[in-house]
Design an enzyme around this catalytic site. Structure first.
Site, short mmCIF file in Angstrom:
data_model
loop_
_atom_site.label_atom_id
_atom_site.label_comp_id
_atom_site.label_asym_id
_atom_site.label_seq_id
_atom_site.Cartn_x
_atom_site.Cartn_y
_atom_site.Cartn_z
N LYS B 122 48.58 118.47 53.00
CA LYS B 122 47.07 117.54 53.02
C LYS B 122 47.44 116.08 52.27
O LYS B 122 47.86 115.89 51.74
CB LYS B 122 46.41 118.30 51.92
N GLY B 183 35.83 116.30 43.78
CA GLY B 183 35.23 117.42 41.61
C GLY B 183 33.72 117.15 41.77
O GLY B 183 33.30 117.03 40.42
N ALA B 214 35.82 118.66 49.54
CA ALA B 214 35.70 118.08 48.67
C ALA B 214 33.91 117.59 48.49
O ALA B 214 34.12 117.88 49.39
CB ALA B 214 36.33 117.07 48.79
N GLY B 215 34.03 118.24 47.39
CA GLY B 215 32.73 118.15 47.09
C GLY B 215 31.20 119.14 46.61
O GLY B 215 30.76 119.15 46.17
N ASN B 236 38.20 123.88 45.64
CA ASN B 236 39.20 124.11 44.00
C ASN B 236 37.90 123.61 43.32
O ASN B 236 38.16 124.70 42.30
CB ASN B 236 40.05 122.74 44.01
N THR B 237 37.41 122.43 42.58
CA THR B 237 37.12 122.34 41.31
C THR B 237 35.62 122.98 41.25
O THR B 237 35.54 123.98 40.11
CB THR B 237 36.42 120.38 41.22
#
Lengths: 67, 289
Positions: B122, B183, B214-215, B236-237
């Site tokens: 990635k 995040g 993301a986001g 992830n976050t």
């Protein structure tokens, strides 16, 4: 003794060590590491032949959590 | 707006049955949810979240080994590389050269672990630490170098359709535009650009994998992304920092499934006015229309 930089930190180590011997002395025996010397990746199967030289800059990395 | 904007990019797979597999870089996954392994309060919560989410692919970062580590706990004790395909990232790199070095080190570690993901990465090449948005020029340079070096490159990209096309042309295995900054939890904030990216990259190449990366803040963001036609979601976050990460991991699993099913089902067009669901004849009311 020779001077080397390991992960940004200056250290001294014995002359004539192979990479495997240096990693052993640092306690880095995990399979989950990769090593660069002077920005060149050192494949695992060469670690027992590569000799660490004075002034070498080593990066020793592992895997951590990340996204 | 009388016609559905969403419908334009929708390619319903009517009558599709059986396994809806996701193929990328030689891997075949049943799950379309890729999870990051950062920011968890504990390895145990992380492991349980992966379990509940039924993810098969997990991202990891490459960092300097600590010289005197007394804890002795390694993430690999909690993510079995034989069970999960590990996707190493180049997070924290701000120029092509460093990102390429980082990718090579990640590959070297995975080769030692005999993880089937060994040749993929990635690729993150960031522009600044506040937005964590990609530097498209360095990203393209790193992509070209890594493709030449035999990598399967999954590019974390901005939502710029032209950059996305350039990355694909450079040989990227997948382009992974951000829904919003890493995040941030803002979800999918530029639908239009993302739809242009999907349309453009899949034109004549419908199986080209495009992933939202993301986001994401919550499960509905994931569903929206999948409804737009993304092949998978990487997050992830939103799980790791949720008040109850394991439960949120489960929500994300359903978000992906709901969005994917809706995408395959072909949503109705949007219309300005109502359309009655009950028959209009035989109503007992005397009211004239």
């Amino acid at each position: 003794m020779i001077d080397v930089t390991i992960n940004g930190k200056k250290q001294t180590c014995a002359e004539g060590l192979t990479l495997v011997e240096l990693l052993d002395s640092l306690g880095m025996t995990s399979r989950a590491i990769a090593v660069e010397i002077n920005q060149e990746i050192q494949p695992r199967d060469t670690h027992c032949q590569v000799e660490v030289k004075d002034g070498d800059i080593l990066e020793i990395v592992t895997l951590v959590g990340g996204g | 707006m009388t016609d559905s904007i969403l419908e334009e990019s929708s390619q319903p797979l009517v009558g599709s049955s059986g396994a809806d597999e996701f193929c990328i870089a030689g891997h075949t996954f049943q799950s379309r949810l890729i999870l990051g392994s950062g920011k968890y309060d504990s390895f145990e919560v992380m492991r349980e979240s992966f379990e509940v989410a039924e993810t098969q692919c997990v991202t990891i970062a490459v960092r300097r080994e600590r010289l005197h580590d007394s804890s002795g706990r390694n993430i690999l004790d909690f993510v079995d590389p034989k069970r999960f395909v590990l996707l190493p990232n180049t997070a924290g790199c701000y120029d092509a050269e460093t990102a390429v070095r980082c990718a090579k080190m990640g590959r070297e570690i995975l080769r030692g672990l005999e993880n089937p993901g060994a040749d993929w990465v990635k690729l993150e090449v960031l522009g600044d630490s506040r937005s964590l948005l990609p530097d498209p020029i360095e990203l393209l340079k790193a992509t070209e170098t890594l493709v030449r070096a035999g990598f399967q490159v999954l590019c974390y990209s901005s939502d710029d359709p032209i950059v996305a096309r350039r990355l694909k042309d450079a040989g990227a295995t997948s382009v992974m535009p951000a829904g919003s900054p890493i995040g941030s939890g803002l979800g999918v904030i530029n639908r239009n650009s993302l739809q242009i990216i999907l349309e453009d990259l899949k034109q004549g190449d419908p199986n080209y994998p495009v992933i939202i990366d993301a986001g994401v803040g919550t499960a509905s963001d994931v569903a929206v992304a999948m409804e737009l036609g993304f092949d998978a979601v990487l997050l992830n976050t939103a799980v790791a920092r949720a008040a109850a990460p394991i439960r949120m991991a489960e929500a994300m699993k359903y978000g992906v499934k709901a969005g994917r099913l809706a995408y395959q089902s072909g949503r109705i067009p949007m219309s300005r006015y109502a359309s009655a669901s009950s028959p209009e004849v035989g109503v007992i009311s005397k009211r004239q229309r």
